[in-house]
Scaffold this motif. Structure first.
Motif, PDB file in Angstrom:
ATOM      1  N   VAL A 155      38.688  34.800  28.324  1.00  0.00           N
ATOM      2  CA  VAL A 155      37.655  35.815  28.542  1.00  0.00           C
ATOM      3  C   VAL A 155      36.702  35.808  27.350  1.00  0.00           C
ATOM      4  CG1 VAL A 155      37.191  38.246  28.986  1.00  0.00           C
ATOM      5  CG2 VAL A 155      39.300  37.213  29.849  1.00  0.00           C
ATOM      6  N   ILE A 156      35.398  35.624  27.618  1.00  0.00           N
ATOM      7  CA  ILE A 156      34.357  35.658  26.585  1.00  0.00           C
ATOM      8  C   ILE A 156      33.538  36.923  26.805  1.00  0.00           C
ATOM      9  CG2 ILE A 156      32.357  34.491  25.608  1.00  0.00           C
ATOM     10  CD1 ILE A 156      33.494  31.861  26.568  1.00  0.00           C
ATOM     11  N   SER A 157      33.433  37.774  25.739  1.00  0.00           N
ATOM     12  CA  SER A 157      32.753  39.052  25.873  1.00  0.00           C
ATOM     13  C   SER A 157      32.269  39.518  24.513  1.00  0.00           C
ATOM     14  CB  SER A 157      33.714  40.088  26.478  1.00  0.00           C
ATOM     15  OG  SER A 157      33.171  41.385  26.428  1.00  0.00           O
ATOM     16  N   PRO A 158      31.219  40.367  24.471  1.00  0.00           N
ATOM     17  CA  PRO A 158      30.829  40.969  23.199  1.00  0.00           C
ATOM     18  C   PRO A 158      31.936  41.877  22.677  1.00  0.00           C
ATOM     19  CG  PRO A 158      29.085  41.202  24.835  1.00  0.00           C
ATOM     20  CD  PRO A 158      30.297  40.725  25.553  1.00  0.00           C
ATOM     21  N   SER A 159      32.035  42.011  21.368  1.00  0.00           N
ATOM     22  CA  SER A 159      33.070  42.831  20.756  1.00  0.00           C
ATOM     23  C   SER A 159      32.824  44.309  21.051  1.00  0.00           C
ATOM     24  CB  SER A 159      33.100  42.598  19.247  1.00  0.00           C
ATOM     25  OG  SER A 159      34.028  43.444  18.632  1.00  0.00           O
ATOM     26  N   GLY A 160      33.863  45.001  21.531  1.00  0.00           N
ATOM     27  CA  GLY A 160      33.769  46.440  21.758  1.00  0.00           C
ATOM     28  C   GLY A 160      32.874  46.848  22.900  1.00  0.00           C
ATOM     29  N   ALA A 161      32.533  45.957  23.792  1.00  0.00           N
ATOM     30  CA  ALA A 161      31.627  46.286  24.897  1.00  0.00           C
ATOM     31  C   ALA A 161      32.326  47.165  25.931  1.00  0.00           C
ATOM     32  CB  ALA A 161      31.123  45.009  25.562  1.00  0.00           C
ATOM     33  N   ALA A 162      31.522  48.043  26.557  1.00  0.00           N
ATOM     34  CA  ALA A 162      32.083  48.905  27.598  1.00  0.00           C
ATOM     35  C   ALA A 162      32.603  48.086  28.769  1.00  0.00           C
ATOM     36  CB  ALA A 162      31.020  49.893  28.078  1.00  0.00           C
ATOM     37  N   GLY A 163      31.901  47.012  29.094  1.00  0.00           N
ATOM     38  CA  GLY A 163      32.363  46.166  30.193  1.00  0.00           C
ATOM     39  C   GLY A 163      33.719  45.553  29.915  1.00  0.00           C
ATOM     40  N   LEU A 164      33.989  45.210  28.640  1.00  0.00           N
ATOM     41  CA  LEU A 164      35.303  44.675  28.280  1.00  0.00           C
ATOM     42  C   LEU A 164      36.383  45.725  28.496  1.00  0.00           C
ATOM     43  CD1 LEU A 164      37.023  42.409  27.079  1.00  0.00           C
ATOM     44  CD2 LEU A 164      36.454  43.282  24.813  1.00  0.00           C
ATOM     45  N   GLY A 165      36.073  46.999  28.181  1.00  0.00           N
ATOM     46  CA  GLY A 165      37.041  48.060  28.434  1.00  0.00           C
ATOM     47  C   GLY A 165      37.349  48.224  29.906  1.00  0.00           C
ATOM     48  N   ASP A 166      36.308  48.150  30.747  1.00  0.00           N
ATOM     49  CA  ASP A 166      36.541  48.231  32.199  1.00  0.00           C
ATOM     50  C   ASP A 166      37.410  47.079  32.672  1.00  0.00           C
ATOM     51  OD1 ASP A 166      34.914  50.427  32.163  1.00  0.00           O
ATOM     52  OD2 ASP A 166      33.113  49.359  32.810  1.00  0.00           O
ATOM     53  N   PHE A 167      37.144  45.892  32.157  1.00  0.00           N
ATOM     54  CA  PHE A 167      37.923  44.709  32.550  1.00  0.00           C
ATOM     55  C   PHE A 167      39.388  44.866  32.139  1.00  0.00           C
ATOM     56  CE2 PHE A 167      39.697  40.540  31.637  1.00  0.00           C
ATOM     57  CZ  PHE A 167      39.381  39.814  32.768  1.00  0.00           C
ATOM     58  N   ARG A 168      39.624  45.313  30.904  1.00  0.00           N
ATOM     59  CA  ARG A 168      40.999  45.387  30.404  1.00  0.00           C
ATOM     60  C   ARG A 168      41.806  46.507  31.047  1.00  0.00           C
ATOM     61  NH1 ARG A 168      41.925  43.466  24.329  1.00  0.00           N
ATOM     62  NH2 ARG A 168      43.998  43.482  25.282  1.00  0.00           N
ATOM     63  N   SER A 169      41.136  47.530  31.566  1.00  0.00           N
ATOM     64  CA  SER A 169      41.880  48.601  32.232  1.00  0.00           C
ATOM     65  C   SER A 169      42.671  48.066  33.423  1.00  0.00           C
ATOM     66  CB  SER A 169      40.908  49.686  32.700  1.00  0.00           C
ATOM     67  OG  SER A 169      40.008  49.172  33.675  1.00  0.00           O
ATOM     68  N   THR A 170      42.173  47.000  34.028  1.00  0.00           N
ATOM     69  CA  THR A 170      42.904  46.358  35.131  1.00  0.00           C
ATOM     70  C   THR A 170      43.721  45.166  34.648  1.00  0.00           C
ATOM     71  OG1 THR A 170      41.200  47.019  36.716  1.00  0.00           O
ATOM     72  CG2 THR A 170      42.647  45.224  37.368  1.00  0.00           C
ATOM     73  N   ALA A 171      43.136  44.378  33.743  1.00  0.00           N
ATOM     74  CA  ALA A 171      43.804  43.147  33.301  1.00  0.00           C
ATOM     75  C   ALA A 171      45.072  43.440  32.507  1.00  0.00           C
ATOM     76  CB  ALA A 171      42.842  42.308  32.468  1.00  0.00           C
ATOM     77  N   ASP A 172      45.077  44.509  31.712  1.00  0.00           N
ATOM     78  CA  ASP A 172      46.250  44.792  30.875  1.00  0.00           C
ATOM     79  C   ASP A 172      47.481  45.108  31.714  1.00  0.00           C
ATOM     80  OD1 ASP A 172      44.775  44.337  28.654  1.00  0.00           O
ATOM     81  OD2 ASP A 172      44.499  46.433  28.091  1.00  0.00           O
ATOM     82  N   ARG A 173      47.282  45.673  32.894  1.00  0.00           N
ATOM     83  CA  ARG A 173      48.446  45.948  33.756  1.00  0.00           C
ATOM     84  C   ARG A 173      49.085  44.643  34.227  1.00  0.00           C
ATOM     85  NH1 ARG A 173      45.016  50.012  35.955  1.00  0.00           N
ATOM     86  NH2 ARG A 173      44.632  48.776  37.830  1.00  0.00           N
ATOM     87  N   MET A 174      48.252  43.655  34.554  1.00  0.00           N
ATOM     88  CA  MET A 174      48.804  42.358  34.956  1.00  0.00           C
ATOM     89  C   MET A 174      49.502  41.670  33.790  1.00  0.00           C
ATOM     90  SD  MET A 174      45.950  40.786  37.568  1.00  0.00           S
ATOM     91  CE  MET A 174      44.516  41.191  36.571  1.00  0.00           C
ATOM     92  N   THR A 175      48.946  41.829  32.582  1.00  0.00           N
ATOM     93  CA  THR A 175      49.595  41.244  31.406  1.00  0.00           C
ATOM     94  C   THR A 175      50.930  41.923  31.139  1.00  0.00           C
ATOM     95  OG1 THR A 175      47.427  40.722  30.466  1.00  0.00           O
ATOM     96  CG2 THR A 175      49.307  40.769  28.954  1.00  0.00           C
ATOM     97  N   LEU A 179      52.312  38.816  34.741  1.00  0.00           N
ATOM     98  CA  LEU A 179      51.754  38.017  35.824  1.00  0.00           C
ATOM     99  C   LEU A 179      50.669  37.064  35.330  1.00  0.00           C
ATOM    100  CD1 LEU A 179      51.455  40.812  38.538  1.00  0.00           C
ATOM    101  CD2 LEU A 179      53.270  39.116  38.282  1.00  0.00           C
ATOM    102  N   VAL A 180      49.798  37.551  34.440  1.00  0.00           N
ATOM    103  CA  VAL A 180      48.662  36.751  33.966  1.00  0.00           C
ATOM    104  C   VAL A 180      48.536  36.919  32.458  1.00  0.00           C
ATOM    105  CG1 VAL A 180      46.201  36.250  34.228  1.00  0.00           C
ATOM    106  CG2 VAL A 180      47.483  37.177  36.165  1.00  0.00           C
ATOM    107  N   GLN A 181      48.247  35.819  31.751  1.00  0.00           N
ATOM    108  CA  GLN A 181      47.965  35.840  30.317  1.00  0.00           C
ATOM    109  C   GLN A 181      46.454  35.756  30.101  1.00  0.00           C
ATOM    110  OE1 GLN A 181      49.801  32.712  27.984  1.00  0.00           O
ATOM    111  NE2 GLN A 181      48.220  32.866  26.402  1.00  0.00           N
ATOM    112  N   PHE A 182      45.890  36.749  29.384  1.00  0.00           N
ATOM    113  CA  PHE A 182      44.458  36.770  29.087  1.00  0.00           C
ATOM    114  C   PHE A 182      44.255  36.517  27.595  1.00  0.00           C
ATOM    115  CE2 PHE A 182      44.838  39.335  32.915  1.00  0.00           C
ATOM    116  CZ  PHE A 182      43.794  38.872  33.692  1.00  0.00           C
TER     117      PHE A 182
END
Length: 573
Positions: A155-175, A179-182
């Motif tokens: 995953v490539i993203s700006p540091s501390g971006a709001a979009g990264l927070g939205d992404f991780r709210s779902t991705a962290d549950r899979m991690t 199930l998935v390594q990010f």
């Protein structure tokens, strides 16, 4: 110079003021040039304009600028058009010349044409498209097969971006569920060196993907909402080419749903927002788990059928072996009998010949008895001895041949049942080993599918801190209209159920909710929670945290967009 001329001289300030008055008589004019320097401040925005000839040599320069009210109007027009006004931009600017006694010649900026800048940006985009299509790179990443399952994602993203927070709210549950390594990589998205920084990260990921042990299923490039003009930093030839030439599928979730850019056009999977990228990955993992469950059921049924078929085949093979063994014994017995029958006629023929020879010899002796009795007696004895030896040798040879035949037949007959039994045991061992392996594989697939099903169970969602709203009879509520008409509500959390009752809100809050319905800024749960409180009879009160504020905070977190820089990726390796 005469004394009269010297007496009529004026000061420098007066001279420059007269020159300024003369220059101001010139009308304002639209000028094509390059914005070389731009410094924005609260009091005055300084600009420097230059002109270059065909060889890139500077042939003209002018300093000037504008006051805050003019700059605010110009900057707003460019932002509304989704364009950056930056150093190095080709502009069409309306200038008014002036001479200030303190600062010398300068130009006042009256307006900058947005349509001219838009045409320049579109020309850059069209040039990038044409170059990549002519080189055969434009559709390379889009032609890759989208992943059907995800196990490792970069995953490539700006540091501390709001979009990264939205992404991780779902991705962290899979991690968390394994199930998935990010793997997260940080890079600016709205600075001059942003394209080069992103290209450098893509090169490292490209090298990792060449090794099967460190290969990624996909690369996600995400950036949350912000000013549309910030996306212009990503319009870069080398960055776009790097995405085209990646050796794994690239997923993009950049900006809002309405924002589209070159990276969306060349990526394998284009999503509107970072959240939708995470949802895409979650859906693919879920579909893979369901497919695994169906495959397990198919394998289980096939295993049962295979075992039944193997048992039937084993029984049939055993019956066939018994039948073949009996047939072999029968044929061997017939062969022995035939051999014995073939030996008896030979022995009889030899005895008949011998008897004929004796009779003939006796007759011959009787004829010659008178003349050669003595010789006949000796010859008779020799003849009898010869006949006896010949007969005994023939009988011994026949007896030995018969013994060898009987022994060989007996050995073969005894070896046939043992070989058949060994083959039956070997087949039985293979069938048993195959059945055991099939059952072990089925058991492992069942365990894996059960683990994934447990991870998607509602109790897992409740354990993560979420709640389920139900009506008075316990039925789940799935929409705002259902919540408004439900009356008394129940909220189920991980440690129990609490009753909720609606409370009245003032006209201002109703207006805010209507505006939020027109332009969603957060989750629907936030609106409902502001209008709920614990029922009067409960021991504890439950008020939901305002989720809409989270959406507004995310929209205010602007990512930094980038300007073209860096080098193209894989083909130059």
């Amino acid at each position: 110079m005469s004394s009269q001329d010297r007496n009529s001289s004026i000061s420098l300030k007066a001279y420059l003021q007269d020159a300024d008055a003369a220059v101001r008589e010139l009308p304002s004019q639209w000028v094509r040039c390059e914005l070389h320097t731009l410094k924005v401040s609260d009091r005055f925005t300084k600009m420097e304009f230059i002109e270059l000839d065909g060889q890139g040599k500077q042939v003209a320069k002018a300093n000037g600028g504008c006051f805050p009210n003019v700059w605010k109007r110009i900057d707003g027009a460019f932002r509304d058009a989704g364009l950056p006004l930056e150093e190095g931009s080709q502009v069409l600017v309306k200038l008014q010349a002036a001479i200030n006694p303190a600062y010398g010649f300068n130009v006042s900026v009256l307006e900058i044409d947005v349509t001219f800048a838009l045409g320049d940006l579109n020309a850059r985009i069209q040039a990038i498209r044409k170059q990549l299509k002519d080189a055969g790179h434009w559709s390379r990443n889009r032609s890759l097969a989208p992943p059907t399952d995800f196990t490792r994602v970069a995953v490539i993203s700006p540091s501390g971006a709001a979009g990264l927070g939205d992404f991780r709210s779902t991705a962290d549950r899979m991690t968390l569920l394994g199930l998935v390594q990010f793997d997260y990589f940080e890079a600016p998205f709205q600075t001059r060196d942003a394209p080069a920084r992103i290209v450098e990260l893509l090169r490292g990921i490209y090298r990792d993907c060449m090794d099967p042990d460190t290969r990624y299923c996909a690369v996600a490039i995400i950036r949350g909402g912000g000013a549309s003009a910030d996306l212009a930093w990503l319009i870069d030839h080398k960055l776009t080419e790097a995405v085209c030439r990646m050796n794994v599928p690239v997923m993009t979730g950049i900006g809002h749903e309405r924002d589209k850019n070159l990276l969306d056009e060349v990526s394998c999977i284009s999503c509107d927002t970072p959240s939708k990228v995470a949802e895409y990955i979650t859906s693919a993992v879920t579909r893979s788990a369901m497919a695994g469950q169906r495959a397990y059921e198919i394998i289980l049924s096939q295993g049962v059928r295979t075992l039944d078929a193997a048992q039937a085949g084993f029984a049939e093979a055993r019956h066939a072996i018994d039948r073949d063994a009996k047939e072999t014994v029968r044929l061997a017995d017939n062969a022995v009998r035939a051999a014995a029958t073939g030996i008896e006629p030979g022995a009889r023929a030899l005895l008949d010949d011998t008897q004929q020879l004796l009779a003939h010899a006796s007759e011959h002796i009787r004829i010659l008895a008178g003349e050669r009795r003595e010789d006949a007696s000796g010859a008779l004895r020799d003849m009898k001895r010869y006949i006896q030896q010949s007969t005994e040798a023939s009988l011994r040879e026949l007896e030995l041949g018969r013994g060898r035949s009987v022994s060989e037949i007996s050995t073969r007959v005894e070896a046939v049942p043992q070989a058949a039994l060994d083959e039956v045991r070997r087949l039985a061992d293979q069938i048993k080993a195959f059945a055991v392996q099939t059952l072990d594989d089925c058991t492992a697939s069942i365990a894996m599918a059960n683990d994934r099903a447990d991870a998607l169970h509602p109790r897992t969602v409740l354990a993560a801190g979420y709640a389920i709203l139900r009506d008075a009879v316990g039925s789940p509520l799935v929409g705002i209209e259902a919540l408004r008409s439900a009356g008394t509500l129940q909220a189920e959390t991980r440690d129990g159920i609490i009753a909720l009752a609606p409370i009245t809100t003032d006209r201002k809050e109703d207006d805010n909710e209507q505006r939020s319905d027109k332009k969603p800024r957060g989750t629907g749960a936030g609106k409902v929670r502001r209008g709920l409180r614990g029922a009067p009879g409960d021991r504890s009160k439950a008020e939901a945290e305002p989720g809409a504020n989270t959406g507004r905070r995310r929209n205010r977190a602007a990512d930094q967009a980038s300007e073209p820089a860096g080098e193209a990726l894989p083909g130059s390796h």
